[in-house]
Every structure is written in structure tokens, then in C-alpha cells.
Design a protein around this motif. Structure first.
Motif, PDB file in Angstrom:
ATOM      1  N   LEU A  88      12.427  -8.544 -20.608  1.00 13.96           N
ATOM      2  CA  LEU A  88      13.142  -7.269 -20.604  1.00 13.96           C
ATOM      3  C   LEU A  88      12.724  -6.433 -19.394  1.00 13.96           C
ATOM      4  N   SER A  89      11.432  -6.332 -19.163  1.00 15.85           N
ATOM      5  CA  SER A  89      10.932  -5.539 -18.032  1.00 15.85           C
ATOM      6  C   SER A  89      11.457  -6.082 -16.712  1.00 15.85           C
ATOM      7  N   ALA A  90      11.416  -7.385 -16.583  1.00 11.86           N
ATOM      8  CA  ALA A  90      11.872  -8.006 -15.334  1.00 11.86           C
ATOM      9  C   ALA A  90      13.340  -7.685 -15.079  1.00 11.86           C
ATOM     10  N   ASN A  91      14.117  -7.658 -16.152  1.00  8.91           N
ATOM     11  CA  ASN A  91      15.545  -7.397 -15.967  1.00  8.91           C
ATOM     12  C   ASN A  91      15.860  -5.924 -15.769  1.00  8.91           C
ATOM     13  N   VAL A  92      15.036  -5.065 -16.330  1.00  9.60           N
ATOM     14  CA  VAL A  92      15.184  -3.635 -16.013  1.00  9.60           C
ATOM     15  C   VAL A  92      14.936  -3.440 -14.521  1.00  9.60           C
ATOM     16  N   ALA A  93      13.878  -4.078 -14.023  1.00 11.14           N
ATOM     17  CA  ALA A  93      13.569  -3.971 -12.591  1.00 11.14           C
ATOM     18  C   ALA A  93      14.724  -4.517 -11.757  1.00 11.14           C
ATOM     19  N   LYS A  94      15.267  -5.636 -12.196  1.00 15.86           N
ATOM     20  CA  LYS A  94      16.374  -6.250 -11.454  1.00 15.86           C
ATOM     21  C   LYS A  94      17.565  -5.304 -11.370  1.00 15.86           C
TER      22      LYS A  94
END
Length: 592
Positions: A569-575
Motif C-alpha cells: 500500500l505504501s509503495a503504491n501511495v508513493a507511486k
RNA sequence: GGUCCGGUAGCUCAGCUGGAUAGAGCAACAGCCUUCUAAGCUGUGGGUCUCGGGUUCGAAUCCCGACCGGAUCACCA
């Protein structure tokens, strides 16, 4: 199929089965459930109340039951509050959405539509450096181009440089008279600033001459007309038009100084162009287009030789296209530029990023291009944005209140660097070059976000006495959220993640739901030509993440499946944050 | 005067294709760092959505009228 589409289809079927009516798309009103109620998505049932002949709450409950039965597990439960049917979507759906988002490297980018949009922006005069008004124009233009590209358009960014005319002659003349051969190299000044200084110098000396003439008893109008400097500037313009080699050489030399200066400012601002047009090359094309229109009867010539278009049928005035001495005006040049552009590119849509003070001009241009047979003429978009105002009103060069673009960027980067000094913990061990990069990205991020978050149509206020914020609803806040995520990801072992958890914490769910909105946000920003829409979305997403980050542990989460989900989830928020900021032309620092 | 755009908290702005109690940030005040970055998080106070009508189950949002502010109506660009 999006969640909205699925629910919409189910709702139509439910309403038909229950009340025997065919609901139109407009009657299916879905909105995000307000946080004070349980649920993710809400169906407004008022449109069916009449047909059902029951109380709103009962209608909502009935539709809710029906959706539960038909939704094959999509809807976990529901509650009805008055005419609002709040639906709780099953966690499994959201987890699948997250996986789909993760799998899509270009998430948010809409399908190609195989059509070409040309976006004109910037379009400076070559007699003075760029100021805050240009900054808004450039940032909006560049961002709009990025947004339309994400909406599937093939985009060509273009710039029309107003490189000829009396204004540049004034700078040239002042330089010849007072410059003593000064160059950017000899003075250490950027070329655009150097030329701007001579433009100001011209004005100063010109005013002096006017005052002297008036002291000799001339009235003001006569003094303005007869001042030797003005006569010389006009003579210079005539020599320019006559291709006088001496004037042309000087013109080329000084314009190149300005271009070098502009290029530096553009590069720093992070904007670019695919194709640059120069008015000195397009104005003659405009003349010949007008001549053609004259021959075909679109336009007419008056006794004094001037050429006009009659727009009274369109509810407008008559518009001058060529002066009585045969020289071209602004409109003529824009027609010529349009012609060259259309020769160069198969333009389906033409967008002009130009201030709202020119609305009349573009209304007329649209009609004229249409009459002259340009397919994009009628549908051209004047992306009309508001002025940047100071607390005392408009910027005025005469009053020295112009906010210079280069100075402003300097100040923003310096402020960012100052704030970074306190960050000894997070920024330890970085090189001076990295520190410079961070300050540059953050300083410019603050400036760009400050400008782009405002609805482009509105005038906006800039107060030079107050520095632009780095806290709250700002670019740095969102950059910080991104850098924070990167820090977590650097410390995480993402090589072999366990399977994802199948149930969600409310904060996780809120974040996934927010991520799901991104493609429709990109579409709205494109349809409405509004970078502000992207800003608002990025801010909401960052807020949601910070709330999640505060409440839930990621790296220290003992449950491997939950930890895996939170990392993903965090990685995709960053993306998505990075993608959204790219649409704004704002870079993300990996740490700050 | 004609046309166009705007008016939401002390300030800067969201929300405007009609939906539930109008939201943020800044500024003010009070809390939260031995724990993944405190450029963060939590809380308090702050509103006649310029005014008056209308449309309807429901209006900041749509319509009409007024008031206030801005832009524009050049042989400038």
C-alpha cells in the motif's frame, strides 16, 4: 469495471425489479460515504421515492436488501439513513484493487486516443525577463500538457516568441546609445535581464525628453510623438522591416542574449517545448492569409487601405487585420502562426494558454480561423487563466513591483535550504550536491504547488512580504510524505513478501479507496483543464497516508500478511503521489 | 454603457454537472518525538457561503434581480 459501474448496474436492476422503472444514468447518484457513517459508497435513493411510493428510508432499505442478494459478495453490509443507502464493500474487493493498481506501472494514464493536441504557452516578449505572471503561465501550460498526455492525447508543446516590434527596438536603441558595448559576459548579467535593463533605460530617457519638450511649451501628446528617441526607435523598426543588415545583426545578437537567459529560466522552472515559433517568421504568413481572405471576400478593404473583418453577425465588432500602411497587427500574426502550425502538425485540438485579459482576442481568432478554413479554429481552446495580483493590485514595472521569476526561484530554494539545516537526523551523510538537489526540488515544489493549487480561472494573490509556506497544504508536505515512504521502503525487505492480509483496517481501506479514484481525477483534470484538481487529490492522498502512518505500524507489524499489505500500500501511495506530481511538473526528493 | 469572470472563516483557498451537520491550510491556543522522517499527528476557537427573490423532498451549488471587485470593448501586443 470500476466499483461505480458495478454498483450502478446492480442498482438499475434492483430498481427495475422492485419498482418497475428504468433508471437513467443521471438518476443513479453515487457518492463517497461521509466519514460519520459506516460505508464506502452511498446511493442516493430520492430519485426513486416517487415511483416506490414509500418513505425514503424504506426505499433505501429495500434496495439495500436487493443489492446484497444480487451483488454476489461485493457488498458486505449496508445501512440506510433517510434517503441515503450506505454500502460497505467487501474487503476482498479492495485488496484486489490494490493488487491491480500495483500491477499497473502506468496507473492513472488513460488509453491513447490517437489525436494530436497542440498546447501553446509562455509566449514571451524579448525585451524583458520573465516575471511571476509568466511563471503562472509556464507552470499551467506545462502541467496541462502533462495532464492531456496522461489523458491519451499526443501533445505538442509550443511557444510563440514575440521577437519583433517596437519594444525590442527600444532596448536595442538604448543599448547602442548608453551600453558602451556591454554584454552578458562583460557584465555578468543574464541576457534577458541585461536587455530588460536597457528597456527600462529607454523609458527613463524617453520620459526625460518628453519633460524637456513640455518645458519648451509642447503639449504632452506632441512631446510623446516628437521625442527624438521615439522617432529613432520607429526608424529602427522601419530599417528592421527593410532588412537593414546592421539592424538585423544587432537584433539577432541581442535576441540571442535574451534566449540564453530564457533558456536558463525555463530549464530551472522545469518546462520545455517541442517546437518554438518566432513571430518574425510568422507575421508575413499572416499577411498572406489575410490577403487570401480578402480575395475570397471574407474580409474587406477600406478606402484608407486598411483591411477589416466584419464580425457583427457573430455579435462582435469589426476587427482590424492590416493597418492602412500595410503592416500587420497582433491578430494577423496569430493567423500566420496558426497556418504554419497546421502545416507542421495534424492538429486536432489547439490550446492557447494565455491570460484572461485576452478573451476577446481569442474569441475573434476562433471565428477568423474558422472562416479561413482551419479545422481546429472553431473548437480552439483559450485556456484563460487569471492574473497574479499583489496586495496593492497588479504588478507594475513602472512602480518596481514586478516579481522577477529568477529572483523568486532563488528565494524559494534558499528558504528550502534554510529549513533543511534543522534536519540533521534525516539528512545526515548526504553530500553537498544531494543537499542542493533536495533544496532545489523542495523550493520549486513549494512555488509550483502554491501556484497550481489555485483554480486557474481565478485571479490569485501573491504577497511578497510573506514567504510561501512549507507546511500544511503545500508541495513540500506532499514531497515529505513521499520521502517518508521511501525511507520506510529502504528499510524494508520487499524481496519476498508474504501473501496479503485479507481483512483491512479502516485507514488501509480509506487509502486504497483513495488510490482507486486517481484515474477519474486525471480525467476530470483533463476535461476541466485544471491542475488544481490534481493538487487537491494529491493533498487528500497525502493526508490519508499520514493518518495511516501515524496510527499503524508498517515495519514493526508482527503479522507478516498485514505487514506485506501495508508495504504494498505504501509503495503504491508513493507511486501515485509521484505520478500526480509529475503531472504538475514537480519533482519528488527521495529524502528530505 | 455592452460583454465576460469572480464574491465561502481574520488571511489564502477547496467544495459549484443540486444531496446528509459547508471543508483545508495559515495565523492563535493546548497536547504528542528512548518507537518506521515532528516539513508530521491530535484537539480548541473561528461562518448570515455578498444581499433579495424563485425552482424542489433538498440550494454555497441551478434561475432572475441588485450590490461590490476585476478584465475587456485600440491602425498596442
Amino acid at each position: 469495471m470500476t466499483l461505480e459501474q458495478q454498483i450502478s448496474t446492480l442498482a438499475k436492476e434492483a430498481v427495475k425489479a422492485l419498482y418497475g422503472i428504468e433508471a437513467a444514468d443521471a438518476q443513479i447518484q453515487l457518492q463517497k460515504t461521509r466519514p460519520e457513517f459506516e460505508g464506502n459508497i452511498t446511493l442516493v435513493v430520492f430519485p426513486f421515492v416517487k415511483a416506490a411510493r414509500k418513505a425514503p428510508a424504506q426505499v433505501a432499505a429495500e434496495i439495500g436488501e436487493k443489492l446484497m442478494a444480487d451483488g454476489s459478495g461485493l457488498i458486505a453490509r449496508f445501512n440506510a439513513v433517510q434517503g441515503f443507502l450506505n454500502l460497505v464493500i467487501d474487503d476482498g474487493f479492495w485488496v484486489k484493487q490494490l493488487q491491480a493498481i500495483d500491477a499497473d506501472a502506468n496507473y492513472g494514464r488513460l488509453p491513447n486516443r490517437d489525436q494530436l493536441m497542440m498546447v501553446e504557452y509562455s509566449s514571451p516578449n524579448t525585451n524583458k525577463p520573465l516575471h511571476l505572471g509568466h511563471v503562472r503561465n509556464n507552470l499551467l501550460g506545462f502541467s496541462i500538457a502533462q495532464i492531456q498526455e496522461a489523458n491519451g492525447w499526443q501533445v505538442v508543446k509550443t511557444n510563440i516568441v514575440n521577437d519583433r516590434g517596437i519594444h525590442i527596438c527600444k532596448s536595442m536603441l538604448a543599448w547602442l546609445k548608453f551600453g558602451n558595448g556591454e554584454t552578458p559576459e562583460s557584465s555578468g548579467k543574464k541576457g534577458d535581464h541585461l536587455i530588460g535593463d536597457y528597456y527600462v533605460r529607454f523609458d527613463k530617457e524617453y520620459k526625460k525628453q518628453i519633460a524637456e519638450l513640455m518645458a519648451d511649451g509642447k503639449d504632452e501628446e506632441t512631446a510623446k510623438r516628437e521625442a527624438p528617441l521615439m522617432l529613432e526607435a520607429q526608424e529602427m523598426l522601419r530599417r528592421w522591416e527593410a532588412n537593414d543588415p546592421e539592424v538585423r545583426d544587432l537584433w539577432t545578437k541581442m535576441n540571442n542574449w535574451v534566449y540564453a537567459g530564457f533558456d536558463e529560466t525555463y530549464r530551472r522552472m522545469g518546462v520545455s517545448f517541442d517546437k518554438i515559433y518566432y513571430e518574425s517568421n510568422t507575421y508575413l504568413e499572416g499577411k498572406s492569409e489575410v490577403e487570401k481572405g480578402l480575395a475570397s471576400g471574407q474580409f474587406y478593404r477600406r478606402e484608407d487601405g486598411s483591411v477589416w473583418a466584419d464580425l457583427t453577425k457573430d455579435g462582435l465588432d469589426e476587427k482590424l487585420l492590416l493597418r492602412s500602411d500595410g503592416t500587420s497587427v497582433y491578430m494577423t500574426q496569430d493567423i500566420g502562426t496558426a497556418k504554419l502550425r497546421f502545416q507542421d502538425y495534424p492538429i486536432d485540438k489547439m490550446v492557447y494558454v494565455v491570460g484572461n485579459e485576452q478573451e476577446y482576442h481569442f474569441k475573434v481568432l476562433s471565428i477568423l480561423l474558422d472562416r479561413l478554413g482551419f479545422p481546429f479554429g472553431k473548437e480552439l481552446v483559450h485556456f484563460s487563466y487569471g492574473m497574479v495580483e499583489l496586495p496593492n493590485g497588479k504588478m507594475k514595472s513602472r512602480e518596481g513591483t514586478v516579481v522577477d521569476a529568477d529572483d523568486l526561484m532563488d528565494k524559494m530554494v534558499a528558504d528550502a535550504r534554510e529549513i533543511s539545516k534543522d534536519k540533521v537526523n534525516t539528512l545526515q551523510g548526504i553530500t553537498p550536491q544531494e543537499a542542493d538537489e533536495i533544496a532545489r526540488k523542495v523550493g520549486l515544489g513549494a512555488l509550483k504547488y502554491f501556484i497550481l493549487k489555485v483554480d486557474p480561472r481565478k485571479n490569485m494573490l501573491f504577497n511578497p512580504a510573506e514567504s510561501i509556506d512549507f507546511n500544511g497544504n503545500t508541495g513540500p508536505f506532499i514531497q515529505y510524505t513521499y520521502a517518508r515512504i521511501q525511507s520506510v521502503l529502504r528499510k524494508a525487505d520487499t524481496a519476498n513478501l508474504s501473501p496479503l492480509a485479507s481483512s483491512l483496517d479502516p485507514k488501509e481501506l480509506a487509502l486504497i479507496q483513495r488510490l482507486c479514484e486517481y484515474p477519474s481525477v486525471v480525467r476530470t483534470a483533463g476535461d476541466d483543464f485544471s491542475p488544481a484538481v490534481i493538487c487537491n487529490y494529491a493533498y487528500s492522498l497525502a493526508c490519508d497516508f499520514n493518518s495511516f502512518y501515524h496510527d499503524l505500524s508498517i515495519l514493526n507489524e508482527p503479522d507478516a500478511q498485514k505487514k506485506a499489505l501495508r508495504l504494498l500500500l505504501s509503495a503504491n501511495v508513493a507511486k501515485v503521489l509521484k505520478s500526480a506530481f509529475a503531472l504538475l511538473g514537480i519533482e519528488m526528493p527521495e529524502r528530505m
